[in-house]
Write an enzyme that holds these catalytic residues in place. Sequence first.
Site, PDB file in Angstrom:
ATOM      1  N   ARG A 208      13.933  -8.856   0.982  1.00 35.51           N
ATOM      2  CA  ARG A 208      13.819  -8.161   2.269  1.00 35.51           C
ATOM      3  C   ARG A 208      14.976  -8.532   3.203  1.00 35.51           C
ATOM      4  O   ARG A 208      15.350  -7.739   4.068  1.00 35.51           O
ATOM      5  CB  ARG A 208      12.444  -8.468   2.898  1.00 35.51           C
TER       6      ARG A 208
ATOM      7  N   LYS B  82      11.327 -21.169  -7.727  1.00 35.32           N
ATOM      8  CA  LYS B  82      10.272 -20.639  -8.589  1.00 35.32           C
ATOM      9  C   LYS B  82       9.979 -21.643  -9.705  1.00 35.32           C
ATOM     10  O   LYS B  82      10.901 -22.230 -10.254  1.00 35.32           O
ATOM     11  CB  LYS B  82      10.716 -19.331  -9.239  1.00 35.32           C
TER      12      LYS B  82
HETATM   13  N1  BES Z   1      11.956 -10.934  -7.039  1.00 36.61           N
HETATM   14  C1  BES Z   1      10.710 -11.381  -6.557  1.00 36.61           C
HETATM   15  C2  BES Z   1       9.565 -10.391  -6.850  1.00 36.61           C
HETATM   16  C3  BES Z   1       9.247 -10.127  -8.290  1.00 36.61           C
HETATM   17  C4  BES Z   1       8.140 -10.690  -8.879  1.00 36.61           C
HETATM   18  C5  BES Z   1      10.011  -9.245  -9.040  1.00 36.61           C
HETATM   19  C6  BES Z   1       7.816 -10.419 -10.190  1.00 36.61           C
HETATM   20  C7  BES Z   1       9.698  -8.975 -10.353  1.00 36.61           C
HETATM   21  C8  BES Z   1       8.607  -9.549 -10.928  1.00 36.61           C
HETATM   22  C9  BES Z   1      10.784 -11.585  -5.042  1.00 36.61           C
HETATM   23  O1  BES Z   1      12.011 -11.974  -4.547  1.00 36.61           O
HETATM   24  C10 BES Z   1       9.820 -12.676  -4.675  1.00 36.61           C
HETATM   25  O2  BES Z   1      10.035 -13.767  -5.108  1.00 36.61           O
HETATM   26  N2  BES Z   1       8.807 -12.329  -3.890  1.00 36.61           N
HETATM   27  C11 BES Z   1       7.829 -13.277  -3.448  1.00 36.61           C
HETATM   28  C12 BES Z   1       7.612 -13.068  -1.966  1.00 36.61           C
HETATM   29  C13 BES Z   1       6.751 -14.124  -1.327  1.00 36.61           C
HETATM   30  C14 BES Z   1       7.448 -15.462  -1.343  1.00 36.61           C
HETATM   31  C15 BES Z   1       6.443 -13.687   0.090  1.00 36.61           C
HETATM   32  C16 BES Z   1       6.558 -13.036  -4.233  1.00 36.61           C
HETATM   33  O3  BES Z   1       6.240 -11.869  -4.508  1.00 36.61           O
HETATM   34  O4  BES Z   1       5.904 -13.991  -4.596  1.00 36.61           O
HETATM   35 MN    MN Z   2      12.326 -14.056  -4.632  1.00 30.94          MN
END
Ligand code: BES
Ligand code: MN
Length: 502
Positions: free
Chosen positions: A350, A276
């Site tokens: 997931r 990230k």
């Molecule tokens: N933990 C994050 C989702 C999240 C985003 C939680 C903002 C709290 C606040 C999750 O693991 C994630 O990174 N999801 C990705 C999925 C994508 C790579 C398919 C996302 O939502 O960007």
């Molecule tokens: Mn994530």
Amino acid sequence: MTALTLSTSAAAALRADAVVVGVTKAAKGGPRVAPGAETVDAAFGGKLGSTLETLGATGAEGELTKLPAPDGVKAAVVVAVGLGDTPEEGAGFDPEALRKAAGTAARALAGAKKAAFALPAGDPADVEAVAIGALLGAYAFTAYQTDSGKGPLGEVAVVGAKPRDKSFKAAAERATAVAEEVNRARDLVNTPPNDLTPKAFAAAVQAAGKEYGLTVEVLDEKALLKGGYGGIMGVGQGSATPPRLVRVAYSHAKATRSLAFVGKGITYDSGGISLKPPGHNETMKCDMSGAAAVFAAVVAAAKLGLEVNVTGWLALAENMPGGGATRPGDVLKMYSGKTVEVLNTDAEGRLVLADALTRASEEAPDAIVDVATLTGAMVLALGDGRFGIMANDDDFRTAVHTAALAEGEDSWPMPLPQQLRKTFDSPTADIANMGVRPGGGLVAGLFLREFVGEGITWAHLDIAGPAFNEGGPSGYTPKGGTGSAVRTLVALARQTAEGDLL
Ligand code: BES
Ligand code: MN
Ligand code: ZN
């Protein structure tokens, strides 16, 4: 935590630092003093409403006015909180308005020893709402501050209740148990990720298990490897602090129904190799909010002695890009036997949930509810104040939504469109961990559905929005961890115990 007492005293006669009264918006003109504050208004010579109007009060939700108390009121300060519109003749107050007002007042009274809450609370349900709002609003997380300042309000005394009446007593006990557990979840979410590792989280569950008579089993990295938990291991293997799967079970001898709650417990989500960028990782200690909610709800069920069996599954891992980390392109063999091509290591939730869902399904519960800070897409869709609900059963999704609404947890039903299923087909493995971006929250839900046992009723709560409040505090919601979904899960357990849900 802040103590809760019920009092039969008149509001003006109660010994406390402050007395909290309610004001509503009148149809025309200034604020109107709400029931419960009669004795305080009398001490003002009937001029509390007009005094508040002169001070600029309108009775709007979230509004708070402090004024010195006159002779005849034992407390030194009167705190007037807005309840919004005056209810129709004969109608009661909206419980969420009571919770928010009590929470707003409790926040403003940090540092005080005791406050009398003289809000309109004529029946046990109102008392429960005022109590829970006050106990949640008084919450503060100061464990890491060397000078923690004022400290929370010491005691909430709810005026108007009948402490010796069984139904009022039960309402107070429910409020205490639920507020304690929401606050437990908040503490876990707020604890920095260098301290709340998967191992430390599992130890906290074991300690609570001893205290409340729960059965706790912890699978460590050796057991996970041996057991074939490829999803949980694949996510945790890039971290210096290894993953855990925790089973925490509450059971009641007379229970005829069983629920499984499954929580995403990523103690820190760096994104892994699909790292990230700055701006997206500062609050990622909150990525274990689902597991915290599940843990807290199981303890609450035990404290309340609900006639239902509730098993919590906590999928705990830290998502880091260490040398052993899963790479985009790797294929994982999941606990279910399915193979998953990892295209994006930031879609880790997931993967850990999939293994926990398969494992939970083996015990054939009457229903499974999973809770996860799963997708940024859900935040974009619904805003940061509400969670999305997906399910493999329309009636169950509606029931979850209705339960959440009654608890004051904002949420909205979301679909699982079959057209999106093929977007996470993989050329290499059975499926991939990522599909199309539009509707990303629904894609994640569809992925999870693949791991729910045949014929089991299931709902998925994506709490990525409401789990962590980056804005200022409001009502009974603090900054930081909110304890999202705890109250909804407890309500589902209670309804199941009463035979009203499944
Ligand atoms: N933990 C994050 C989702 C999240 C985003 C939680 C903002 C709290 C606040 C999750 O693991 C994630 O990174 N999801 C990705 C999925 C994508 C790579 C398919 C996302 O939502 O960007
Ligand atoms: Mn994530
Ligand atoms: Zn995550």
